[in-house]
Design a protein around this motif. Structure first.
Motif, PDB file in Angstrom:
ATOM      1  N   THR A  84      -0.988 -13.335 -22.142  1.00 48.62           N
ATOM      2  CA  THR A  84      -0.864 -11.891 -22.278  1.00 48.62           C
ATOM      3  C   THR A  84       0.171 -11.364 -21.284  1.00 48.62           C
ATOM      4  OG1 THR A  84      -3.165 -11.811 -22.954  1.00 48.62           O
ATOM      5  CG2 THR A  84      -2.197  -9.743 -22.184  1.00 48.62           C
ATOM      6  N   ALA A  85       1.018 -10.488 -21.750  1.00 49.94           N
ATOM      7  CA  ALA A  85       2.074  -9.935 -20.903  1.00 49.94           C
ATOM      8  C   ALA A  85       1.479  -9.146 -19.739  1.00 49.94           C
ATOM      9  CB  ALA A  85       2.967  -9.012 -21.736  1.00 49.94           C
ATOM     10  N   ALA A  86       2.235  -9.058 -18.645  1.00 51.07           N
ATOM     11  CA  ALA A  86       1.789  -8.275 -17.488  1.00 51.07           C
ATOM     12  C   ALA A  86       1.660  -6.813 -17.891  1.00 51.07           C
ATOM     13  CB  ALA A  86       2.792  -8.419 -16.343  1.00 51.07           C
ATOM     14  N   PRO A  87       0.656  -6.128 -17.351  1.00 48.69           N
ATOM     15  CA  PRO A  87       0.486  -4.701 -17.654  1.00 48.69           C
ATOM     16  C   PRO A  87       1.704  -3.884 -17.227  1.00 48.69           C
ATOM     17  CG  PRO A  87      -1.393  -5.558 -16.418  1.00 48.69           C
ATOM     18  CD  PRO A  87      -0.374  -6.639 -16.444  1.00 48.69           C
ATOM     19  N   ALA A  88       2.042  -2.879 -18.025  1.00 49.99           N
ATOM     20  CA  ALA A  88       3.219  -2.043 -17.749  1.00 49.99           C
ATOM     21  C   ALA A  88       3.094  -1.281 -16.436  1.00 49.99           C
ATOM     22  CB  ALA A  88       3.425  -1.066 -18.907  1.00 49.99           C
ATOM     23  N   LEU A  89       1.869  -1.015 -15.992  1.00 45.37           N
ATOM     24  CA  LEU A  89       1.717  -0.269 -14.738  1.00 45.37           C
ATOM     25  C   LEU A  89       2.318  -1.033 -13.568  1.00 45.37           C
ATOM     26  CD1 LEU A  89      -0.914  -1.237 -12.670  1.00 45.37           C
ATOM     27  CD2 LEU A  89      -2.092  -0.714 -14.793  1.00 45.37           C
ATOM     28  N   LEU A  90       2.324  -2.373 -13.663  1.00 44.18           N
ATOM     29  CA  LEU A  90       2.936  -3.171 -12.604  1.00 44.18           C
ATOM     30  C   LEU A  90       4.455  -3.021 -12.624  1.00 44.18           C
ATOM     31  CD1 LEU A  90       0.775  -6.427 -12.856  1.00 44.18           C
ATOM     32  CD2 LEU A  90       0.470  -4.440 -11.360  1.00 44.18           C
ATOM     33  N   ALA A  91       5.019  -3.020 -13.840  1.00 45.23           N
ATOM     34  CA  ALA A  91       6.467  -2.828 -13.958  1.00 45.23           C
ATOM     35  C   ALA A  91       6.869  -1.457 -13.428  1.00 45.23           C
ATOM     36  CB  ALA A  91       6.905  -2.994 -15.416  1.00 45.23           C
ATOM     37  N   SER A  92       6.022  -0.453 -13.666  1.00 41.14           N
ATOM     38  CA  SER A  92       6.323   0.891 -13.161  1.00 41.14           C
ATOM     39  C   SER A  92       6.365   0.879 -11.631  1.00 41.14           C
ATOM     40  CB  SER A  92       5.258   1.885 -13.631  1.00 41.14           C
ATOM     41  OG  SER A  92       5.123   1.828 -15.035  1.00 41.14           O
ATOM     42  N   ALA A  93       5.384   0.227 -11.024  1.00 36.09           N
ATOM     43  CA  ALA A  93       5.362   0.136  -9.557  1.00 36.09           C
ATOM     44  C   ALA A  93       6.548  -0.681  -9.051  1.00 36.09           C
ATOM     45  CB  ALA A  93       4.051  -0.484  -9.090  1.00 36.09           C
ATOM     46  N   LEU A  94       6.884  -1.750  -9.785  1.00 35.02           N
ATOM     47  CA  LEU A  94       7.977  -2.625  -9.329  1.00 35.02           C
ATOM     48  C   LEU A  94       9.333  -1.927  -9.360  1.00 35.02           C
ATOM     49  CD1 LEU A  94       6.666  -5.962 -10.823  1.00 35.02           C
ATOM     50  CD2 LEU A  94       7.286  -5.585  -8.416  1.00 35.02           C
ATOM     51  N   GLN A  95       9.523  -1.000 -10.287  1.00 36.59           N
ATOM     52  CA  GLN A  95      10.790  -0.250 -10.301  1.00 36.59           C
ATOM     53  C   GLN A  95      10.967   0.509  -8.985  1.00 36.59           C
ATOM     54  OE1 GLN A  95      13.287  -0.187 -12.360  1.00 36.59           O
ATOM     55  NE2 GLN A  95      12.606  -0.663 -14.436  1.00 36.59           N
ATOM     56  N   ILE A  96       9.884   1.121  -8.500  1.00 41.55           N
ATOM     57  CA  ILE A  96       9.953   1.861  -7.230  1.00 41.55           C
ATOM     58  C   ILE A  96      10.135   0.875  -6.073  1.00 41.55           C
ATOM     59  CG2 ILE A  96       8.732   3.465  -5.700  1.00 41.55           C
ATOM     60  CD1 ILE A  96       9.551   4.622  -8.429  1.00 41.55           C
ATOM     61  N   SER A  97       9.437  -0.252  -6.176  1.00 39.62           N
ATOM     62  CA  SER A  97       9.561  -1.270  -5.140  1.00 39.62           C
ATOM     63  C   SER A  97      11.014  -1.729  -5.000  1.00 39.62           C
ATOM     64  CB  SER A  97       8.648  -2.446  -5.492  1.00 39.62           C
ATOM     65  OG  SER A  97       8.815  -3.474  -4.573  1.00 39.62           O
ATOM     66  N   LEU A  98      11.689  -1.980  -6.128  1.00 42.39           N
ATOM     67  CA  LEU A  98      13.090  -2.416  -6.073  1.00 42.39           C
ATOM     68  C   LEU A  98      13.957  -1.375  -5.375  1.00 42.39           C
ATOM     69  CD1 LEU A  98      13.809  -4.078  -9.559  1.00 42.39           C
ATOM     70  CD2 LEU A  98      13.421  -5.177  -7.346  1.00 42.39           C
ATOM     71  N   GLN A  99      13.696  -0.088  -5.670  1.00 43.76           N
ATOM     72  CA  GLN A  99      14.477   0.977  -5.016  1.00 43.76           C
ATOM     73  C   GLN A  99      14.264   0.963  -3.507  1.00 43.76           C
ATOM     74  OE1 GLN A  99      13.551   4.798  -6.773  1.00 43.76           O
ATOM     75  NE2 GLN A  99      13.982   4.036  -8.835  1.00 43.76           N
ATOM     76  N   LEU A 100      13.006   0.808  -3.081  1.00 42.47           N
ATOM     77  CA  LEU A 100      12.718   0.817  -1.639  1.00 42.47           C
ATOM     78  C   LEU A 100      13.293  -0.424  -0.962  1.00 42.47           C
ATOM     79  CD1 LEU A 100       9.051   2.187  -1.633  1.00 42.47           C
ATOM     80  CD2 LEU A 100      11.157   3.402  -1.063  1.00 42.47           C
ATOM     81  N   ILE A 101      13.198  -1.564  -1.632  1.00 44.14           N
ATOM     82  CA  ILE A 101      13.766  -2.792  -1.052  1.00 44.14           C
ATOM     83  C   ILE A 101      15.260  -2.595  -0.813  1.00 44.14           C
ATOM     84  CG2 ILE A 101      14.331  -5.209  -1.530  1.00 44.14           C
ATOM     85  CD1 ILE A 101      11.698  -5.414  -3.091  1.00 44.14           C
TER      86      ILE A 101
ATOM     87  N   ASN B 293       0.821  -1.218   0.000  1.00 42.68           N
ATOM     88  CA  ASN B 293       0.000   0.000   0.000  1.00 42.68           C
ATOM     89  C   ASN B 293       0.850   1.262   0.000  1.00 42.68           C
ATOM     90  OD1 ASN B 293      -2.593  -1.359   0.309  1.00 42.68           O
ATOM     91  ND2 ASN B 293      -1.812  -1.942   2.301  1.00 42.68           N
ATOM     92  N   HIS B 294       2.117   1.137  -0.324  1.00 41.06           N
ATOM     93  CA  HIS B 294       3.024   2.293  -0.231  1.00 41.06           C
ATOM     94  C   HIS B 294       2.621   3.365  -1.253  1.00 41.06           C
ATOM     95  CE1 HIS B 294       6.644   4.705  -0.212  1.00 41.06           C
ATOM     96  NE2 HIS B 294       7.076   4.027   0.840  1.00 41.06           N
ATOM     97  N   PRO B 295       2.492   4.616  -0.806  1.00 37.60           N
ATOM     98  CA  PRO B 295       2.027   5.683  -1.713  1.00 37.60           C
ATOM     99  C   PRO B 295       2.911   5.856  -2.954  1.00 37.60           C
ATOM    100  CG  PRO B 295       2.329   6.524   0.543  1.00 37.60           C
ATOM    101  CD  PRO B 295       2.692   5.080   0.574  1.00 37.60           C
ATOM    102  N   ALA B 296       4.212   5.642  -2.822  1.00 41.00           N
ATOM    103  CA  ALA B 296       5.094   5.818  -3.990  1.00 41.00           C
ATOM    104  C   ALA B 296       4.828   4.733  -5.039  1.00 41.00           C
ATOM    105  CB  ALA B 296       6.560   5.799  -3.562  1.00 41.00           C
ATOM    106  N   LEU B 297       4.469   3.529  -4.577  1.00 36.96           N
ATOM    107  CA  LEU B 297       4.137   2.458  -5.534  1.00 36.96           C
ATOM    108  C   LEU B 297       2.790   2.736  -6.200  1.00 36.96           C
ATOM    109  CD1 LEU B 297       6.421   0.951  -3.863  1.00 36.96           C
ATOM    110  CD2 LEU B 297       5.172  -1.127  -4.388  1.00 36.96           C
TER     111      LEU B 297
END
Ligand code: PLP
Length: 405
Positions: A280-297, A62-66
């Motif tokens: 069907t490939a995963a939606p790009a919005l998930l990849a966008s959130a995951l980039q921020i997730s990787l930074q926070l991790i 639920n992180h606001p940045a994600l």
């Protein structure tokens, strides 16, 4: 035309009775309709409960940045990917995420999937088939087991973590291709696989090792880089005999999964994995959130430190509170803390007792775990406070009293 309400004599008629059998064995599962509240609280059918069932170990879901990154991703790419990755679905966001994932786990290349279950049921048959051999820990996740079955390879199941048994099976197998499958952190036990020992056996017997790090990614290793980094087996020490798989819906707080390893292996999986090619490939919005997730991790060491404090507090509290009780806290260093109760109805009873006290811990029963080992699977998260842990310990201690008497 024909009255479809009447199925007399048809096997379709058996389902009500089969469902009753599930009820009698205490095996019928109910879904709960949930809504997130503050902290680790969930609103469940209108009741506010302190939940210990989420795999959102780092509290990122639920992180606001994600959330913001997902919204930005949707604005830039739309909501759907529109196609399979090998046709038109491989967005620049998904491509960039694969590079970020490979860098993060310090392996040559990564392939991003829409789900972990689909990853394992697809990649195992892409690697081995009839005439080959699979060696699988008895407590592996269902998707590794299902992938093994789909492959048509001969399956050798070894007792949980029994390296001597695995060695013997590998030594006596004449199969030309050998694949060893193991969870890195076992999902119902919380223990960590002896990855160096697994790898040594694979080297000795020319086998490939597939590790499912669904519960270690983000949590184990320096900066949460996962089980390989934890054992210093990534980067310069990475072995071309290891395929690393992890999911992104747990500690990473989003959805999806990836597999990483040598350039050739990952390229082969891209070419041959049916659950990748025909989906069907995963939606790009998930990849966008995951980039921020990787930074926070990577940055937020405090999350892992907080989690470790919670784990230690729970273990100390329960080991004291449950003295003399027949309930057994598993030996787990991770956020998954299993409390073995035994019979299905007893485990359900404890779950119910906790629920009456405003706490939600799921009871895990067969077939997810072995017969007679029904348990509470306590999952800790950065969203918990120390006071939350104390509340759970006190409630379990109170519920254990009758059993101890
Ligand atoms: C959750 C889990 C999966 C499945 O991943 P999804 O992304 O939820 O499909 C695979 N392996 C293990 C060990 C898991 O715990």
């Amino acid at each position: 035309m024909a009255n479809t309400a009447s199925l007399t004599g048809s096997w379709l008629d058996e389902f009500p009775a089969r469902l009753s059998e599930l009820d009698q064995a205490h095996l019928r599962r109910q879904r709960q309709v949930v809504e997130p509240e503050d902290g680790a609280y969930l609103c469940v059918n209108g009741q506010r409960l302190l939940a210990f069932c989420s795999n959102d170990y780092l509290g990122l879901a639920n992180h606001p940045a994600l959330v913001q990154a997902a919204c930005d991703g949707a604005r830039a790419y739309g909501v759907g990917s529109g196609g399979s990755p090998l046709v038109s679905g491989h967005s620049s966001a998904n491509d960039a995420l694969e590079h970020a994932l490979a860098r993060f786990v310090i392996l040559p290349r990564a392939l991003y999937f829409y789900a972990g279950y689909a990853t394992n049921i697809g990649i195992v048959p892409a690697l081995v088939s009839k005439g080959d051999a699979i060696f699988s820990d008895a407590l592996n996740h269902a998707c590794l087991i299902d992938g093994a079955r789909l492959s048509g390879a001969q399956i050798h199941r070894y007792a949980h973590a029994d390296m001597a048994a695995l060695e013997q099976q590998l030594a006596s197998s004449p199969a030309p291709r050998k694949l060893v499958l193991s969870d890195a952190v076992f999902s119902m036990e919380g223990d960590v696989a002896d990855v160096p020992a697994l790898l040594a056996l694979c080297e000795r017997h020319d086998a490939l090792l597939l590790l499912d790090d669904a519960h270690g990614f983000g949590v184990l290793g320096p900066q949460g880089r996962g089980c390989l980094a934890h054992f210093n087996l990534s980067g310069q020490n990475a072995s071309p005999r290891v395929l690393y798989m992890a999911t992104l819906g747990k500690a990473a707080g989003v959805a999806g999964a990836f597999v990483a390893g040598s350039e050739a292996l990952v390229e082969w999986l891209l070419q041959k994995t049916r659950s990748y090619i025909f989906a069907t490939a995963a939606p790009a919005l998930l990849a966008s959130a995951l980039q921020i997730s990787l930074q926070l991790i990577e940055q937020d060491e405090w999350r892992r430190e907080h989690l470790q404090r919670l784990i230690a507090r729970l273990r100390t509290g329960l080991n004291q509170g449950l003295q003399g009780s027949s309930w057994q806290l598993g030996v787990s260093p991770t956020a998954i803390q299993p409390l073995l109760i035994g019979p299905n109805d007893a485990a359900l009873g404890v779950m119910q007792g906790l629920r009456e006290r405003g706490l939600w811990v799921p009871a895990i029963r067969p077939p997810t775990v072995a017969e007679g080992t029904a348990r509470l699977r306590i999952a800790l998260s950065v969203a918990h406070t120390e006071a939350d842990i104390d509340r759970l310990v006190q409630a379990l201690t109170a519920l254990a009293k009758p059993a101890a008497a």
